[in-house]
Write a protein that holds these residues in place. Structure first.
Motif, PDB file in Angstrom:
ATOM      1  N   SER A 137       0.857  -1.176   0.000  1.00 26.45           N
ATOM      2  CA  SER A 137       0.000   0.000   0.000  1.00 26.45           C
ATOM      3  C   SER A 137       0.900   1.236   0.000  1.00 26.45           C
ATOM      4  N   ILE A 138       0.406   2.322  -0.595  1.00 17.23           N
ATOM      5  CA  ILE A 138       1.161   3.578  -0.610  1.00 17.23           C
ATOM      6  C   ILE A 138       0.334   4.647   0.091  1.00 17.23           C
ATOM      7  N   LEU A 139       0.901   5.240   1.138  1.00 10.80           N
ATOM      8  CA  LEU A 139       0.226   6.291   1.893  1.00 10.80           C
ATOM      9  C   LEU A 139       1.009   7.590   1.785  1.00 10.80           C
ATOM     10  N   ASN A 140       0.299   8.687   1.460  1.00  8.57           N
ATOM     11  CA  ASN A 140       0.971   9.978   1.564  1.00  8.57           C
ATOM     12  C   ASN A 140       0.803  10.509   2.986  1.00  8.57           C
ATOM     13  N   LEU A 141       1.412  11.659   3.270  1.00  6.40           N
ATOM     14  CA  LEU A 141       1.429  12.161   4.644  1.00  6.40           C
ATOM     15  C   LEU A 141       0.079  12.698   5.099  1.00  6.40           C
ATOM     16  N   LYS A 142      -0.875  12.789   4.172  1.00  7.70           N
ATOM     17  CA  LYS A 142      -2.249  13.156   4.534  1.00  7.70           C
ATOM     18  C   LYS A 142      -3.091  11.917   4.839  1.00  7.70           C
ATOM     19  N   GLY A 143      -2.498  10.747   4.701  1.00  4.64           N
ATOM     20  CA  GLY A 143      -3.212   9.511   4.992  1.00  4.64           C
ATOM     21  C   GLY A 143      -3.995   8.961   3.823  1.00  4.64           C
TER      22      GLY A 143
END
Length: 233
Positions: free
Chosen positions: A113-119
């Motif tokens: 999974s890929i998560l950015n810093l905004k979730g």
């Protein structure tokens, strides 16, 4: 140079996978991968796919491996606290870390999974995830890890993934094994590959999460993760 990939499944459910980049001994590697697929602790597959692809050696990127550090923890609670501390240093907050742990604990994904810093989850297929492909380590690195008891065969496989994703701009990687009996997981950042014992309990599921910046070019990143060949030395 040839890329060799193996994927094994049962009733469409992922059981195991392996890959390498070599300059010869194709038959030997294929036999090893088939043996691995047939003897995996997650079950006997009803489907094994082997893919052999010729690579242009000029397309291969060679990079040094991340520094390998092992952190021994007596239980899952201690291990996850240490994992949080490492991720916090990279600017990843506790809420986002908890979300990542929920993803890996649910298991069932073939890739990351890929998560950015905004979730926000950025992988196009939430069930499949993103597979890091076209990777290998040098024989010298594999021998160094195994002979010096720095890690296991799983460490050899994982250091290739971790070194590539960090090189491509991923902030950090969180990973636990989908092998039910293997409880050591890891965090990878620009500062190293941190093997953490007891990051999960036996029989629990595993998974992988990449943390990325909010402004990352996700299409470019996914293309390179899946297609750009890397050999880690």
């Amino acid at each position: 140079m040839f890329s060799i990939k193996m994927r094994a499944s049962e009733n469409g459910k992922h059981i195991s996978g392996a890959e390498t980049i070599i300059n010869g001994n194709i038959e030997t590697v294929v036999n090893e991968f088939i043996k691995r697929a047939l003897s995996h602790e997650n079950g006997a597959p009803d489907f094994i796919n082997i893919k052999i692809e010729k690579l242009d050696k000029n397309d291969i990127t060679y990079i040094n491996h991340l520094p390998i550090k092992t952190i021994n923890c007596k239980n899952k609670e201690e291990a996850r606290k240490i994992a949080k501390d490492i991720l916090n240093k990279e600017g990843i907050n506790d809420d986002l870390i908890e979300k990542a742990f929920k993803i890996i604990d649910n298991g069932g994904m073939r890739g990351a999974s890929i998560l950015n810093l905004k979730g926000e989850r950025l992988e196009p297929d939430k069930k499949r995830g993103i597979r890091v492909k076209n990777i290998s380590t040098t024989d010298e690195l594999k021998e160094k890890i195994l002979k010096n008891n720095i890690g296991t065969d799983r460490t050899v496989d994982a250091i290739a993934i971790a070194s590539k994703v960090i090189n491509l701009g991923v902030i950090a990687e969180l990973c636990t094994s989908d092998n039910k009996s293997y409880t050591t997981g890891y965090i990878a950042t620009k500062d190293g590959y941190f093997r953490i014992t007891n990051l999960k309990k036996e029989i629990e599921k595993g998974g992988r999460v990449f943390f990325v910046k909010n402004n990352i070019d996700i299409d470019d990143l996914i293309y390179k993760l899946e297609n750009k060949p890397y050999i880690v030395k």
